[in-house]
Each structure stands twice: as C-alpha cells, then as structure tokens.
Design an enzyme around this catalytic site. Structure first.
Site, short mmCIF file in Angstrom:
data_model
loop_
_atom_site.label_atom_id
_atom_site.label_comp_id
_atom_site.label_asym_id
_atom_site.label_seq_id
_atom_site.Cartn_x
_atom_site.Cartn_y
_atom_site.Cartn_z
N ALA A 66 -22.10 -46.85 -0.77
CA ALA A 66 -20.97 -46.21 -0.10
C ALA A 66 -21.38 -45.99 1.35
O ALA A 66 -22.57 -46.00 1.67
CB ALA A 66 -20.65 -44.89 -0.78
N GLY A 111 -23.45 -47.49 -4.38
CA GLY A 111 -22.11 -47.98 -4.73
C GLY A 111 -22.06 -49.49 -4.90
O GLY A 111 -21.23 -50.01 -5.65
N1 COA Z 1 -23.78 -46.74 4.75
C1 COA Z 1 -23.56 -46.85 6.06
N2 COA Z 1 -24.24 -47.70 6.86
C2 COA Z 1 -25.19 -48.45 6.29
C3 COA Z 1 -25.49 -48.39 4.92
C4 COA Z 1 -24.74 -47.48 4.14
N3 COA Z 1 -24.92 -47.35 2.81
N4 COA Z 1 -26.50 -49.24 4.66
C5 COA Z 1 -26.80 -49.84 5.81
N5 COA Z 1 -26.03 -49.36 6.80
C6 COA Z 1 -26.03 -49.74 8.23
C7 COA Z 1 -27.22 -49.14 8.96
O1 COA Z 1 -26.94 -47.80 9.33
C8 COA Z 1 -27.31 -50.07 10.14
O2 COA Z 1 -26.29 -49.75 11.06
P1 COA Z 1 -26.60 -49.75 12.66
O3 COA Z 1 -27.01 -51.18 12.94
O4 COA Z 1 -25.31 -49.38 13.25
O5 COA Z 1 -27.71 -48.78 12.85
C9 COA Z 1 -26.94 -51.42 9.53
O6 COA Z 1 -26.22 -51.14 8.35
C10 COA Z 1 -28.14 -52.27 9.17
O7 COA Z 1 -28.97 -51.52 8.29
P2 COA Z 1 -30.55 -51.30 8.51
O8 COA Z 1 -30.94 -50.07 7.75
O9 COA Z 1 -30.87 -51.35 9.96
O10 COA Z 1 -31.11 -52.62 7.79
P3 COA Z 1 -32.54 -52.83 7.12
O11 COA Z 1 -32.64 -54.27 6.83
O12 COA Z 1 -33.61 -52.16 7.89
O13 COA Z 1 -32.42 -52.01 5.71
C11 COA Z 1 -31.37 -51.29 3.65
C12 COA Z 1 -31.52 -52.42 4.72
C13 COA Z 1 -30.25 -51.73 2.72
C14 COA Z 1 -32.67 -51.13 2.87
C15 COA Z 1 -31.00 -49.97 4.36
O14 COA Z 1 -29.91 -50.20 5.21
C16 COA Z 1 -30.63 -48.83 3.44
O15 COA Z 1 -31.50 -48.23 2.83
N6 COA Z 1 -29.32 -48.53 3.33
C17 COA Z 1 -28.83 -47.38 2.61
C18 COA Z 1 -28.91 -47.59 1.13
C19 COA Z 1 -28.42 -46.37 0.39
O16 COA Z 1 -28.99 -45.30 0.43
N7 COA Z 1 -27.30 -46.55 -0.33
C20 COA Z 1 -26.72 -45.51 -1.13
C21 COA Z 1 -25.56 -44.94 -0.42
S1 COA Z 1 -24.74 -43.74 -1.43
#
Ligand code: COA
Length: 259
Positions: A66, A111
């Site tokens: 999400a 999500g």
């Molecule tokens: N919600 C909102 N934005 C998200 C997101 C999420 N669940 N997951 C990734 N993004 C955004 C990041 O904030 C970033 O945005 P920005 O470029 O404006 O800063 C962009 O997507 C790229 O993500 P980034 O974290 O820089 O990529 P990465 O390759 O370093 O890491 C993940 C990838 C998936 C491991 C990491 O993004 C992550 O842990 N995301 C959240 C996962 C999570 O907790 N999900 C449960 C949500 S309830």
C-alpha cells in the site's frame, strides 16, 4: 475505460491488468485500487473475458505494498475504511468466476503480496521477492495478509514471516506453496497465458463451480461439501456436461459452449 495508474488490455479472451506506477515500485494507492476494482467490473460483466493476469510494470516490482506516503497521516477511522475497501476488492478478485493469475515480476510486499494472494494462482519470475513487512512500520497487514498467508504457507512459517518481516525469494515461495511456478522474467506472461488457455478450453460453467467450491473450503460460514454436492448435481443440467461426456465416448475433443 479511463485508467491512469493501471493499463488494461484484453486479447484472445485474456485481460491483462498491469499496475503502472514503476517510479513508486507500483505502490497501491487508493485510486489505483479503485481502478483495479473497475477493471474487475468489466471482467465480471464481459463474456469475452475468460481469464485474467495481474502484473506490475517494469522489472523491479509487482507492487511494493500500500502507498505508505498516502496512509501515514490517516486516523484510525480512515484506516479502517481503507482496509474495508481493500478487503472488498480483494474478495472480488478471489470470488471471480474466471481464473485470475498473479504474474509476480518483482517485489510483492505488503499489499502487493496480499493482492497476489487474492488471485487464484501465483507465478513468479526468478527475481521476485515476497513478504509482509508491515510489522516494521508499526502496523499489521490490512488487506487479508494475516489470513491468506497462513492459508498458503501454514501457521508456523506464516506467523514467522508476519512477525519478522523477512522477505523470501521466488524459489522459497515455490517450496512453501505460495507460488505455483517460477520462470524467467521473459517466460512469466507466456507461461500464465499457457495455463489460462488450458483452462479456457474447459467449460466456463465448471471453471466457475470449481472456483466457488475451492473458495468455500476457506469460508467458515459455508459448508464446502454441501456446495460440492449441489454444484455436482447442477452440472447434469448443462449442455456442457452432455458435450463433455459425449465427446469422451465418441473419442473426440469437447467443444464447450458455457450453456
Ligand atoms: N509506498 C509508497 N512509496 C513506495 C513504496 C510504498 N509501499 N515502496 C516504494 N516506494 C517508493 C519509494 O519511496 C521511492 O520513492 P522516491 O523515489 O520518490 O523516493 C520509490 O518508490 C523507489 O523505492 P526505493 O525504496 O528507492 O527502491 P529500492 O530499490 O531501494 O527498494 C523496496 C525497494 C521495495 C525494498 C523498498 O522500496 C521498500 O521497502 N518499500 C516498502 C515496502 C513496504 O514496507 N511495504 C508495505 C507497505 S504497507
């Protein structure tokens, strides 16, 4: 239909819904879930559609959860509303009478993992990663993750994944029974289509009945055995049953009409 955060394309009876926010790891904000909801209205109502694939755009993410930025300031009331809405949409996917396959092409977290788990099958590319990292954010899964993850991987492993936020690889997800097949990224969609085409050669009535009976196994308010008895009997009133049995006896391929 007018979509801005997903693309929807129907070809040869298969609707492919692609989550299209690659710059945000295909995070599922409320608008995007609303678009998936609308896309499923068409899947439900359009007889031309016989199967569905849900996937993510780009090679990095199916959906990384999400949208954290969107819900970070929500009140408890608004959060419950968000959860109710997500449950409704994911139940709609799970109850779809047409087979729905998640083509998991990268991160399926939070999500995103819950969306994949609401589909009838999951195929993953080798780079896919699954997990429920909500515990790290000080929250619990809100789109069915505490229930559906246990359904697929069992209590012991499921509770470990929910409590630790550990991510698992596609191979591990295959071993645990969370995914049906692991393919290369290039082979992911073709393999989904191959499975759907096989199902599409069967009677759509029977496909619907099997999905309903299988779902009822997990529905505490329904007796799946009773439903099976009813639906088994109902099959005998259909043209497709006559066609299927006659085709076998006449040593030919059945041509089902859905009647
Ligand atoms: N919600 C909102 N934005 C998200 C997101 C999420 N669940 N997951 C990734 N993004 C955004 C990041 O904030 C970033 O945005 P920005 O470029 O404006 O800063 C962009 O997507 C790229 O993500 P980034 O974290 O820089 O990529 P990465 O390759 O370093 O890491 C993940 C990838 C998936 C491991 C990491 O993004 C992550 O842990 N995301 C959240 C996962 C999570 O907790 N999900 C449960 C949500 S309830």
């Amino acid at each position: 239909m007018d979509f801005s955060l997903i693309t929807v394309n129907t070809e040869d009876g298969i609707t492919t819904i692609t989550i299209n926010r690659p710059d945000k790891m295909n995070a599922l904000n409320i608008q995007l879930l609303g678009e998936i909801d609308k896309a499923f209205d068409d899947v439900y109502g359009n007889d031309e559609v016989r199967g569905v694939i849900i996937t993510g755009s780009g090679a990095k993410a199916f959906a990384a959860g999400a949208d954290i930025a969107e819900f970070s300031n929500f009140t408890s009331e608004k959060a419950k509303e968000m959860s109710v809405n997500g449950h409704r949409i994911f139940n709609k996917i799970e109850s779809c009478s047409k087979p729905v396959i998640a083509a998991v092409n990268g991160f399926a977290l939070g999500g995103g993992c819950e969306l994949a788990m609401s589909c009838h099958m999951r195929l993953a590319s080798e780079n896919a990663k699954f997990g429920q990292p909500e515990v790290t954010l000080g929250v619990i899964p809100g789109y069915g993750g505490t229930q559906r993850l246990l359904r697929y991987v069992g209590m012991a492993k499921g509770i470990e994944l929910l409590l630790t936020a550990d991510m698992i690889s596609a191979e591990e997800a295959l071993r645990l029974g969370l995914v049906n097949h692991v393919t290369t990224l290039e082979e992911l969609i073709p393999k989904c289509k191959q499975i759907l085409q096989k199902i599409m050669s069967k009677s759509p009535l029977v496909v619907d009945q099997i999905i309903a009976c299988a779902n009822s196994y997990y529905n505490k308010n329904e007796d799946g055995f009773e439903l099976e008895i009813d639906e088994f009997g109902n099959c005998f009133d259909t043209d497709d049953f006559k066609e299927g049995t006659n085709a076998f006896l006449e040593k030919r391929k059945a041509n089902f009409t859905g009647k």
